[in-house]
Design an enzyme around this catalytic site. Structure first.
Site, PDB file in Angstrom:
ATOM      1  N   ASP A  36      -6.162 -46.794   0.893  1.00 43.86           N
ATOM      2  CA  ASP A  36      -6.643 -45.387  -0.227  1.00 43.86           C
ATOM      3  C   ASP A  36      -5.464 -44.252  -0.084  1.00 43.86           C
ATOM      4  O   ASP A  36      -5.186 -43.368  -1.077  1.00 43.86           O
ATOM      5  CB  ASP A  36      -7.830 -44.348  -0.058  1.00 43.86           C
ATOM      6  CG  ASP A  36      -8.235 -44.985  -1.508  1.00 43.86           C
ATOM      7  OD1 ASP A  36      -8.382 -46.113  -2.534  1.00 43.86           O
ATOM      8  OD2 ASP A  36     -10.050 -45.282  -1.517  1.00 43.86           O
ATOM      9  N   LYS A  55     -11.786 -54.068  -9.032  1.00 41.12           N
ATOM     10  CA  LYS A  55     -10.412 -54.014  -7.638  1.00 41.12           C
ATOM     11  C   LYS A  55     -10.884 -55.508  -6.923  1.00 41.12           C
ATOM     12  O   LYS A  55     -10.151 -55.678  -6.746  1.00 41.12           O
ATOM     13  CB  LYS A  55     -10.722 -52.600  -6.851  1.00 41.12           C
ATOM     14  CG  LYS A  55     -10.352 -51.525  -7.260  1.00 41.12           C
ATOM     15  CD  LYS A  55     -10.805 -50.079  -6.175  1.00 41.12           C
ATOM     16  CE  LYS A  55     -10.181 -48.539  -6.813  1.00 41.12           C
ATOM     17  NZ  LYS A  55     -10.854 -47.613  -6.225  1.00 41.12           N
ATOM     18  N   GLN A  92     -15.124 -46.224  -1.804  1.00 45.28           N
ATOM     19  CA  GLN A  92     -15.612 -45.858  -3.344  1.00 45.28           C
ATOM     20  C   GLN A  92     -15.879 -44.671  -3.351  1.00 45.28           C
ATOM     21  O   GLN A  92     -17.578 -44.058  -3.090  1.00 45.28           O
ATOM     22  CB  GLN A  92     -16.080 -46.493  -4.338  1.00 45.28           C
ATOM     23  CG  GLN A  92     -15.619 -46.412  -5.878  1.00 45.28           C
ATOM     24  CD  GLN A  92     -14.484 -46.537  -6.269  1.00 45.28           C
ATOM     25  OE1 GLN A  92     -13.620 -47.344  -5.766  1.00 45.28           O
ATOM     26  NE2 GLN A  92     -14.359 -45.472  -6.907  1.00 45.28           N
TER      27      GLN A  92
END
Ligand code: NDP
Length: 286
Positions: free
Chosen positions: A122, A55, A99
């Site tokens: 997200d 990412k 994460q």
């Protein structure tokens, strides 16, 4: 010999990333700083380390500034809470990604709920999920959003389609069902208590598999001509990555199918970058 057309997530993701690069450059020119994404990794889970590194590299390539926060396994809950709150307040941070999974002892729901919904790239915050449920999508969960974008790029019409989603998690299955409803499909969602998974898959014109069990969706269940999106990422004992769908047999029957790797995985990262620029633009323009 595969009959299905391969849905090339890698190629489409490259196109999405190219669009993001142009938008990020425009944002940078207009605001004197690049869109910013804070990537928070807690602990030393090796799979998370790979995802986070990918990412961050993708951000660099797209002209998005990534801010790295690598926090220790045994971080106190209060310290993580303080970190997320500081990122909520940081003007140069447009997106916050924590994460998952978090190490034992930390409540992922509590932490996700703390992220400012305007920076929730997200799309996991209940506010953003709620907006999607109400047909007013804002920051959309990256994996389901990636499935929709991939279908659109290949001209797969979703309106009126009979769709079955296998898996009902908060991060994939459930928002996937909401995305498909938004796109006008008629949606069935399957989970561990589904009575007859085979028949739910057999009648589907579009199947999304998001379970995390290799070969769980049998190739012989796929309706001839269906579109198959395999979200699953599983590592075999030999170290190969495979999806949740029994690929070789399914590819004989389907009209379209995503490979693993090279299907939904790259789309997920591309949509994360796209969400980050969306968040930056919305924050800048109110
Ligand atoms: P979860 O483990 O959170 O959820 C799995 C879902 O599958 C649950 O809803 C569960 O049902 C359901 N399920 C499990 N076993 C069965 C079964 N035998 N029959 C029917 N349903 C079943 O996983 P995630 O949603 O987080 O991830 C799913 C997969 O997608 C994983 O392989 C993950 O690695 C991958 N993934 C890939 C991404 C990408 O970028 N390509 C991004 C995110 C995830 P119940 O709700 O009843 O427990």
């Amino acid at each position: 010999m595969s009959k299905a057309a391969i849905l090339d997530g890698k190629a489409v993701a490259a196109r999405v990333r190219a669009e993001v690069r142009v938008r990020a450059a425009g944002f940078t020119a207009a605001h004197g700083r690049a869109p910013g994404l804070a990537v928070v990794k807690v602990g030393s889970d090796p799979a998370s380390a790979v995802y986070v590194r990918n990412k961050r590299l993708a951000c660099d390539e797209a002209g998005i500034e990534s801010f790295a926060f690598d926090l220790p396994d045994h971080i106190a809950r209060a310290a993580l809470v303080a970190q997320v709150k500081a990122l909520n307040d940081a003007p140069e941070v447009d997106g916050i990604l924590v994460q998952l999974p978090l190490p034992n002892g930390l409540d992922a729901n509590e932490i996700m709920d703390l992220v400012d919904p305007a920076k929730d790239v997200d799309g996991f915050h209940p506010y953003n999920t709620g907006l999607l449920a109400q047909k007013r999508p804002r920051l959309r969960p990256c994996t389901p959003f990636g499935v929709i974008r991939l279908a659109q790029e290949y001209g797969i019409g979703l309106t009126g389609l009979r769709a079955t989603v296998v898996g009902a998690s908060n991060i994939v299955g459930r928002p996937m069902a909401l995305e498909l409803m938004l796109a006008g499909a008629t949606v069935t969602v399957c989970h561990t208590r589904t009575r007859d998974l085979q028949s739910e898959v057999e009648r589907a014109e579009l199947v999304v598999a998001a379970v995390g069990k290799p070969g769980m969706v049998r190739g012989a269940w796929i309706r001839p001509g269906a579109a198959v999106f395999d979200v699953g990422i599983n590592r075999t004992e030999a170290g190969r990555l495979v999806g949740d769908v029994e690929y070789a047999v399914a590819a004989e029957r389907a009209a379209w199918i995503t490979p693993v790797p090279g299907g939904i995985g790259p789309m997920t990262i591309a949509m994360l970058l796209s969400n980050t620029v969306d968040a930056a633009e919305r924050r800048a323009h109110g």
